[in-house]
Design a protein around this motif. Structure first.
Motif, PDB file in Angstrom:
ATOM      1  N   GLU A 162     -10.892  -5.946  11.196  1.00  0.00           N
ATOM      2  CA  GLU A 162      -9.805  -5.570   9.776  1.00  0.00           C
ATOM      3  C   GLU A 162      -8.159  -6.537   9.483  1.00  0.00           C
ATOM      4  O   GLU A 162      -8.085  -6.835   8.767  1.00  0.00           O
ATOM      5  N   HIS A 208     -11.510  -4.741  -4.993  1.00  0.00           N
ATOM      6  CA  HIS A 208     -11.181  -3.430  -6.272  1.00  0.00           C
ATOM      7  C   HIS A 208      -9.264  -3.346  -6.356  1.00  0.00           C
ATOM      8  O   HIS A 208      -9.484  -3.659  -7.935  1.00  0.00           O
ATOM      9  N   SER A 209      -9.377  -3.271  -5.631  1.00  0.00           N
ATOM     10  CA  SER A 209      -7.116  -2.918  -5.682  1.00  0.00           C
ATOM     11  C   SER A 209      -7.232  -4.267  -6.667  1.00  0.00           C
ATOM     12  O   SER A 209      -6.139  -4.664  -6.852  1.00  0.00           O
ATOM     13  N   ASP A 255      -4.154  -2.457  -2.244  1.00  0.00           N
ATOM     14  CA  ASP A 255      -4.154  -3.327  -0.639  1.00  0.00           C
ATOM     15  C   ASP A 255      -5.084  -4.091  -0.848  1.00  0.00           C
ATOM     16  O   ASP A 255      -6.241  -4.192  -1.394  1.00  0.00           O
ATOM     17  N   ARG A 310       0.552  -0.951  -0.050  1.00  0.00           N
ATOM     18  CA  ARG A 310       0.030  -0.029  -0.011  1.00  0.00           C
ATOM     19  C   ARG A 310       0.460   1.181   0.333  1.00  0.00           C
ATOM     20  O   ARG A 310       0.410   2.656  -0.386  1.00  0.00           O
ATOM     21  N   THR A 319     -10.399  -9.090   7.728  1.00  0.00           N
ATOM     22  CA  THR A 319     -10.181  -8.595   5.169  1.00  0.00           C
ATOM     23  C   THR A 319      -9.205  -8.712   5.281  1.00  0.00           C
ATOM     24  O   THR A 319      -8.736  -9.337   4.363  1.00  0.00           O
ATOM     25  N   ARG A 362      -9.383 -13.848  -1.750  1.00  0.00           N
ATOM     26  CA  ARG A 362      -9.163 -12.899  -3.013  1.00  0.00           C
ATOM     27  C   ARG A 362      -8.151 -12.913  -4.402  1.00  0.00           C
ATOM     28  O   ARG A 362      -8.093 -13.103  -4.934  1.00  0.00           O
ATOM     29  N   ALA A 396      -6.593  -5.846   1.813  1.00  0.00           N
ATOM     30  CA  ALA A 396      -8.347  -4.950   2.066  1.00  0.00           C
ATOM     31  C   ALA A 396      -8.944  -4.290   0.825  1.00  0.00           C
ATOM     32  O   ALA A 396     -10.936  -4.341   1.815  1.00  0.00           O
ATOM     33  N   ASP A 397      -8.690  -4.638  -0.203  1.00  0.00           N
ATOM     34  CA  ASP A 397      -9.451  -3.630  -0.984  1.00  0.00           C
ATOM     35  C   ASP A 397      -9.704  -4.726  -1.961  1.00  0.00           C
ATOM     36  O   ASP A 397      -8.707  -5.141  -2.983  1.00  0.00           O
TER      37      ASP A 397
END
Length: 251
Positions: A105, A63-64, A58, A37, A108, A116, A60-61
């Motif tokens: 957090e 979409h990233s 990231d 990040r 995730t 993911r 945690a995202d």
């Protein structure tokens, strides 16, 4: 696993074990992409080590992660190794008001991030003849550390996920490996100056020696991690859990 000639993406690679692996793989003649990040840290690493590539990511995202997989497929079509190393380890007390936010957090980043990443990059890895998904769990997956209650839970889940992933991908070109670190002298949980933690360079030496063994093992467990990894089988789970329970989180 071949010592050189790989194209390797490492998450959480701006410090600690991730950065240590990146530098070792780079020195051995692999194409290495460090992901994280912190843009400034990524720029510093690529400046200090010409030839290493970087990717803002990231975990945690969701979409990233998808965007990163698309970038990598375009820029590095020969990618054959993904190391899911990104993680957080935070102290928790379920009686504190902010504990749930910390737990969410941790789940995730540590667990959903790994799952993911696996789904996003598996289609590309499956096209390569000799590819690897390497998930970094922890020896605390096998005996929990109550001061970081959700960390141990996520690492136990990563172990379970990795075991089943290996089964589902049997017969494909994708090998699945789990790295099971002990406490290592990194900034994770303030262990950088902990005499009880394993020096990072020693951990890297032993882990990479195992990783490049023949045949490549499914689990990379250094000697310092074995007393936790095999605590239940050895009949001393209760004693070790009591020992870990007595350790307080850093202030």
């Amino acid at each position: 696993m071949n010592t050189s000639g790989n194209t390797i993406l490492i998450t959480g690679a701006t410090s600690g074990i991730g950065l240590g692996l990146a530098l070792r793989f780079h020195a051995a003649g692999n194409k290495v992409i460090v992901a994280g990040r912190r843009k400034a840290m990524l720029q510093q690493i690529t400046s200090d080590h010409p030839g290493i590539e970087s990717l803002e990511l990231d975990v945690a995202d969701a979409h990233s992660i998808v965007a990163a997989s698309e970038q990598i497929a375009s820029r590095f079509p020969n990618l054959n190794v993904v190391i899911n190393n990104a993680g957080v380890m935070l102290p928790e007390n379920v009686r504190d008001a902010g504990s749930l936010e910390v737990a969410e957090e941790t789940v995730t980043v540590n667990l959903l991030g790994t799952i993911r990443m696996t789904h996003a990059f598996l289609p590309q890895l499956a096209k390569v003849a000799d590819s690897y998904i390497i998930n970094v769990s922890s020896s605390l997956a096998f005996v929990p550390f109550p001061s970081a209650i959700t960390y141990g839970a996520t690492k136990a889940a990563i172990h379970s996920f990795t075991e089943s992933l290996r089964y589902q991908l049997a017969g494909t070109s994708v090998r699945v490996i789990e790295i099971v670190p002990p406490g290592v002298r990194t900034t994770l949980f303030g262990q950088e100056n902990d005499d009880q933690a394993m020096p990072l360079e020693d951990f890297l030496d032993e882990s990479l020696s195992l990783l490049h063994g023949a045949p490549t093992p499914s689990e990379i467990v250094v000697e310092r991690a074995k007393f936790l990894r095999f605590a239940e089988a050895n009949g001393n789970y209760g004693d070790i859990f009591a020992m870990l329970s007595a350790i307080k989180a850093p202030a």
